[in-house]
Design a protein around this motif. Structure first.
Motif, PDB file in Angstrom:
ATOM      1  N   PHE A 382      -3.610  12.928 -15.810  1.00 26.32           N
ATOM      2  CA  PHE A 382      -2.265  13.676 -15.665  1.00 26.32           C
ATOM      3  C   PHE A 382      -2.168  15.166 -15.054  1.00 26.32           C
ATOM      4  O   PHE A 382      -1.499  15.453 -14.193  1.00 26.32           O
ATOM      5  CB  PHE A 382      -1.348  13.332 -16.691  1.00 26.32           C
ATOM      6  N   GLY A 383      -2.987  15.651 -15.874  1.00 27.05           N
ATOM      7  CA  GLY A 383      -2.810  17.352 -15.531  1.00 27.05           C
ATOM      8  C   GLY A 383      -3.594  17.552 -14.374  1.00 27.05           C
ATOM      9  O   GLY A 383      -3.499  18.581 -13.695  1.00 27.05           O
ATOM     10  N   HIS A 384      -4.268  16.663 -13.817  1.00 24.68           N
ATOM     11  CA  HIS A 384      -5.023  17.080 -12.469  1.00 24.68           C
ATOM     12  C   HIS A 384      -4.166  16.585 -11.162  1.00 24.68           C
ATOM     13  O   HIS A 384      -4.606  16.756  -9.916  1.00 24.68           O
ATOM     14  CB  HIS A 384      -6.366  16.369 -12.409  1.00 24.68           C
ATOM     15  N   ALA A 385      -3.102  15.847 -11.470  1.00 24.57           N
ATOM     16  CA  ALA A 385      -2.377  15.191 -10.317  1.00 24.57           C
ATOM     17  C   ALA A 385      -1.295  16.155  -9.840  1.00 24.57           C
ATOM     18  O   ALA A 385      -0.431  16.659 -10.295  1.00 24.57           O
ATOM     19  CB  ALA A 385      -1.530  13.749 -10.752  1.00 24.57           C
ATOM     20  N   ASN A 386      -1.310  16.376  -8.751  1.00 27.16           N
ATOM     21  CA  ASN A 386      -0.244  16.906  -7.863  1.00 27.16           C
ATOM     22  C   ASN A 386       0.631  15.940  -6.882  1.00 27.16           C
ATOM     23  O   ASN A 386       1.488  16.381  -6.011  1.00 27.16           O
ATOM     24  CB  ASN A 386      -0.597  18.124  -6.849  1.00 27.16           C
ATOM     25  N   CYS A 387       0.328  14.804  -7.019  1.00 27.58           N
ATOM     26  CA  CYS A 387       1.028  13.750  -6.190  1.00 27.58           C
ATOM     27  C   CYS A 387       0.958  12.275  -7.144  1.00 27.58           C
ATOM     28  O   CYS A 387       0.172  12.011  -7.604  1.00 27.58           O
ATOM     29  CB  CYS A 387       0.414  13.495  -4.750  1.00 27.58           C
ATOM     30  N   PHE A 388       2.317  11.720  -6.994  1.00 22.46           N
ATOM     31  CA  PHE A 388       2.311  10.493  -7.773  1.00 22.46           C
ATOM     32  C   PHE A 388       2.727   9.522  -6.769  1.00 22.46           C
ATOM     33  O   PHE A 388       3.723   9.633  -6.214  1.00 22.46           O
ATOM     34  CB  PHE A 388       3.482  10.550  -8.866  1.00 22.46           C
ATOM     35  N   LYS A 389       2.038   8.187  -6.700  1.00 20.43           N
ATOM     36  CA  LYS A 389       2.731   7.263  -5.849  1.00 20.43           C
ATOM     37  C   LYS A 389       3.417   6.515  -6.594  1.00 20.43           C
ATOM     38  O   LYS A 389       2.881   5.975  -7.687  1.00 20.43           O
ATOM     39  CB  LYS A 389       1.147   6.506  -5.315  1.00 20.43           C
ATOM     40  N   LEU A 390       4.452   5.913  -6.057  1.00 16.80           N
ATOM     41  CA  LEU A 390       5.530   5.288  -6.674  1.00 16.80           C
ATOM     42  C   LEU A 390       5.444   3.610  -6.053  1.00 16.80           C
ATOM     43  O   LEU A 390       5.393   3.491  -4.732  1.00 16.80           O
ATOM     44  CB  LEU A 390       6.715   5.599  -6.108  1.00 16.80           C
ATOM     45  N   ASN A 450      -1.825  15.005 -25.552  1.00 15.45           N
ATOM     46  CA  ASN A 450      -0.748  14.612 -26.377  1.00 15.45           C
ATOM     47  C   ASN A 450       0.620  15.307 -26.001  1.00 15.45           C
ATOM     48  O   ASN A 450       1.550  14.546 -25.981  1.00 15.45           O
ATOM     49  CB  ASN A 450      -1.019  15.142 -27.765  1.00 15.45           C
ATOM     50  N   GLU A 451       0.556  16.684 -25.711  1.00 12.78           N
ATOM     51  CA  GLU A 451       1.988  17.150 -25.572  1.00 12.78           C
ATOM     52  C   GLU A 451       2.501  16.733 -24.405  1.00 12.78           C
ATOM     53  O   GLU A 451       3.803  16.400 -24.266  1.00 12.78           O
ATOM     54  CB  GLU A 451       1.569  18.834 -25.485  1.00 12.78           C
ATOM     55  N   PRO A 452       1.808  16.525 -23.179  1.00 10.89           N
ATOM     56  CA  PRO A 452       2.627  16.236 -22.065  1.00 10.89           C
ATOM     57  C   PRO A 452       3.244  14.657 -22.259  1.00 10.89           C
ATOM     58  O   PRO A 452       4.310  14.291 -21.778  1.00 10.89           O
ATOM     59  CB  PRO A 452       1.535  16.100 -21.011  1.00 10.89           C
ATOM     60  N   GLN A 453       2.334  13.878 -23.059  1.00 10.24           N
ATOM     61  CA  GLN A 453       2.753  12.389 -23.120  1.00 10.24           C
ATOM     62  C   GLN A 453       4.158  12.569 -23.833  1.00 10.24           C
ATOM     63  O   GLN A 453       5.101  11.785 -23.436  1.00 10.24           O
ATOM     64  CB  GLN A 453       1.901  11.630 -23.791  1.00 10.24           C
ATOM     65  N   GLN A 454       4.050  13.144 -25.024  1.00  8.37           N
ATOM     66  CA  GLN A 454       5.394  13.486 -25.932  1.00  8.37           C
ATOM     67  C   GLN A 454       6.573  13.790 -24.656  1.00  8.37           C
ATOM     68  O   GLN A 454       7.450  13.467 -24.975  1.00  8.37           O
ATOM     69  CB  GLN A 454       5.334  14.470 -26.985  1.00  8.37           C
ATOM     70  N   ALA A 455       6.355  14.793 -24.139  1.00 12.25           N
ATOM     71  CA  ALA A 455       7.467  15.352 -23.330  1.00 12.25           C
ATOM     72  C   ALA A 455       7.978  14.367 -22.406  1.00 12.25           C
ATOM     73  O   ALA A 455       9.093  14.464 -21.922  1.00 12.25           O
ATOM     74  CB  ALA A 455       6.945  16.625 -22.550  1.00 12.25           C
ATOM     75  N   LEU A 456       7.005  13.761 -21.709  1.00 15.79           N
ATOM     76  CA  LEU A 456       7.461  12.623 -20.582  1.00 15.79           C
ATOM     77  C   LEU A 456       8.080  11.500 -21.334  1.00 15.79           C
ATOM     78  O   LEU A 456       9.262  10.880 -20.687  1.00 15.79           O
ATOM     79  CB  LEU A 456       5.922  12.020 -20.070  1.00 15.79           C
ATOM     80  N   GLY A 460      12.179   9.840 -21.169  1.00 16.38           N
ATOM     81  CA  GLY A 460      12.447   8.537 -20.695  1.00 16.38           C
ATOM     82  C   GLY A 460      11.316   7.867 -19.839  1.00 16.38           C
ATOM     83  O   GLY A 460      11.619   6.784 -19.378  1.00 16.38           O
ATOM     84  N   ILE A 461      10.216   8.572 -19.623  1.00 16.25           N
ATOM     85  CA  ILE A 461       9.003   7.885 -19.033  1.00 16.25           C
ATOM     86  C   ILE A 461       8.025   7.243 -19.972  1.00 16.25           C
ATOM     87  O   ILE A 461       7.417   8.244 -20.402  1.00 16.25           O
ATOM     88  CB  ILE A 461       8.531   9.115 -17.882  1.00 16.25           C
ATOM     89  N   LYS A 462       7.844   6.123 -19.744  1.00 18.47           N
ATOM     90  CA  LYS A 462       6.932   5.643 -20.766  1.00 18.47           C
ATOM     91  C   LYS A 462       5.414   6.086 -20.082  1.00 18.47           C
ATOM     92  O   LYS A 462       5.167   6.002 -18.822  1.00 18.47           O
ATOM     93  CB  LYS A 462       6.827   4.053 -20.687  1.00 18.47           C
ATOM     94  N   VAL A 463       4.510   6.154 -20.867  1.00 26.31           N
ATOM     95  CA  VAL A 463       3.198   6.714 -20.276  1.00 26.31           C
ATOM     96  C   VAL A 463       2.089   5.376 -20.941  1.00 26.31           C
ATOM     97  O   VAL A 463       2.011   5.243 -21.909  1.00 26.31           O
ATOM     98  CB  VAL A 463       2.555   7.880 -20.845  1.00 26.31           C
TER      99      VAL A 463
END
Ligand code: SF4
Ligand code: SF4
Lengths: 500, 63
Positions: A382-390, A450-456, A460-463
């Protein structure tokens, strides 16, 4: 910007496409490739490059019916005097001569971009093309790009330039996630260039004649190489000037191919005395249709040729071939109206309905974001992504519906130094990513802290990291079952919201 | 003696973009040079604003 996109060599067979459901996408890719008569000229372009092309109205033969683009006129100054251009008007190679664009400040440009994105949900690309040379106005141009990248993650950015100072800015363009750059190159030979350019201005000095041509061509080629290294998709525009560069352009095309240029767009010179250009006043004629055809033909084996180009204005808005810019004057735009999160949601809903031919409006669905550097495997942290494909999921169907991009503040290496500075960069990346993922229900990545997962999840975004290194096209059809409760819940909420 | 922009300036912004002294700004429909800020670009042969202006005759030395 996925700088690693380039590495992945893909055949253009159906299987390697992000989704066999993205039918129009694949068709438009094929038609682009056929254009060149030599499919191998695009063979070393990675799949995500093709995906970039497929949604860009100026590049893909098919996309210009489905997607819209917009140019923001923020860059008035120019550092080159072309003999086909009269600086009293907009640049003649990107614009209709004789029409002056409404100049915008970077903040006005962002407001206009948001207003247009709201009014035209097909808007997928925003470019800076003038009215002068965007990179002769680096502060105005880069500030505008940065504002849009930050505020509008679902928009692709592109830029046109004469290439004189391109080499000085490629790193910034990469960091801002600029997908496409168009460079106008009219000659490969400095003596020919001397007949096309009256002078160039570089680092405080004016150069003329063959020396100007030499410096310009050298810097243009260095710029192209840097773009190729950065993995930024590159198109070259050339103006065909009969009697001057018709023999040099096929040669240029060969050189472009060596530099990974995806498209070579050869446009006819526009030259009328009333435009007041040097060529216009000195009787330089325009090429005939047949001459244009011939030079395109001679160049076509080297790089794909683009034949549907409309020479558009620096402030053009809308589908290619239509210009709705007069509907969007800055004085009419409500400057307070900026709630882009809401707009972005409406835009994904529109894209979902478009991709699924209305199915997403009739039944429960989910929007899934994946992190991947090749669009085939869920292979990015997750931390290396600068683009998310939807992707849109409905039962076992899935549809590619666009992407969300963020600007990166840190290189994202695994061994980040534990300094305060770094920590604040991480926080900024995270906040930006959460903003960019607004409206996404589920994120698939290979790993996440952990921290980013909780924040997401709090947003409201499931990981889900169960599918790390799995193939996108096998995971997506299986996924709906696992999350159908969530999809139904969302569907119910959406309907109650609309009913009330 | 600072430089001066004449009325034929067509406001292309080029000089403003390259002036190292921040001496050039738009006033109405044309650009003007603030003589208090202009350094005449003494560090180089030709003033930057002159070198980039598409219509160099627009810019003159002050009489
Ligand atoms: S001479 Fe130099 S300092 Fe003076 S206005 Fe021109 S560019 Fe600016
Ligand atoms: S460069 Fe010349 S024409 Fe352009 S704004 Fe400056 S003085 Fe005016």
């Amino acid at each position: 910007m996925d700088s690693h996109d380039n590495k992945h060599h893909t055949e253009t067979d159906t299987d390697s496409r992000p989704s066999c459901k993205t039918k129009c996408v694949s068709e438009s890719l094929t038609s682009d490739i056929n254009l060149s008569k030599q499919a191998d000229s695009t063979a070393d372009i990675g799949l995500s490059q093709l995906q970039k092309v497929s949604q860009h109205p100026c590049y893909s033969n098919n996309a210009h019916h489905k997607y819209a683009r917009m140019h923001l006129a923020v860059a008035p100054a120019c550092n080159i005097q072309c003999n086909y251009c009269n600086r009293k008007y907009d640049c003649a190679n990107e614009s209709r001569p004789g029409v002056v664009s409404e100049l915008l400040t970077p903040v006005q440009a962002l407001q206009k971009a948001q207003a247009v994105a709201k009014a035209i949900p097909q808007l997928s690309v925003i470019g800076i093309a003038g009215p002068g040379d965007p990179l002769a106005n680096p502060v105005r141009t880069l500030t505008t790009l940065a504002l849009i990248r930050e505020a509008m993650p679902d928009i692709k950015l592109c830029l046109s330039t004469n290439g004189l100072t391109l080499i000085d800015h490629v790193d910034e363009l990469l960091q801002l996630g600029v997908d496409h750059v168009t460079v106008t190159i009219n000659a490969l030979d400095e003596v020919i260039a001397a007949q096309i350019y009256k002078w160039i201005y570089l680092d405080g000095k004016r150069y003329t004649g063959v020396e100007a041509g030499r410096i310009l061509i050298q810097r243009q080629m260095a710029g192209l190489q840097a773009l190729a290294r950065a993995g930024i998709l590159t198109k070259v525009n050339s103006v065909l000037i009969p009697g001057i560069n018709e023999h040099n352009l096929p040669e240029l095309s060969r050189e472009l191919r060596r530099n990974n240029v995806f498209l070579h767009n050869i446009m006819p010179l526009i030259s009328q005395p009333e435009h007041g250009t040097f060529f216009g006043l000195n009787g330089q004629r325009e090429p005939s249709e047949a001459e244009l055809e011939q030079v395109r033909e001679e160049s076509g084996g080297n790089v794909s040729q683009m034949k549907h180009c409309q020479q558009c204005r620096a402030d053009a808005v809308g589908m290619l071939g239509e210009d709705r810019s007069s509907e969007f004057n800055i004085k009419d735009i409500n400057l307070q109206s900026v709630d882009y999160a809401h707009t972005m949601l409406a835009r994904s809903r529109f894209q979902s309905a478009l991709a699924s031919r209305g199915a997403s409006e009739q039944q429960a669905s989910l929007i899934v974001a994946i992190t991947s550097d090749n669009n085939e495997q869920i292979n990015l942290h997750f931390g290396h992504a600068n683009c998310f494909k939807l992707y849109l999921l409905i039962k076992n169907e899935h549809y590619y519906i666009g992407e969300r991009r963020i600007k990166r503040y840190c290189s994202g290496s695994d061994e980040c130094p534990d300094t305060d500075d770094h920590q604040s960069n991480h926080n900024r990346n995270l906040q930006q990513a959460i903003k960019a993922l607004h409206g996404v229900d589920l994120l698939l990545c290979s790993r996440i802290g952990n921290e980013p997962q909780q924040a997401l999840e709090a947003a409201g975004i499931k990981v889900d990291v169960d599918y790390g290194y799995h193939s996108v096209k096998t995971v997506l059809p299986e996924l709906f079952g696992k999350y159908q409760q969530q999809a139904k819940l969302k569907w119910r909420q959406q309907n109650t919201l609309e009913a009330s | 003696m600072a430089l001066q922009i004449g009325e034929d300036c067509f406001a292309c912004y080029a000089c403003e973009t390259v002036c190292p002294a921040g001496a050039i700004s738009i006033k109405g429909s044309i650009f003007v040079i603030n003589p208090a800020l202009c350094s005449e670009c003494k560090d180089i042969d030709i003033a930057r604003c002159l070198a980039i202006c598409p219509e160099p005759s627009v810019i003159n030395h002050r009489a």
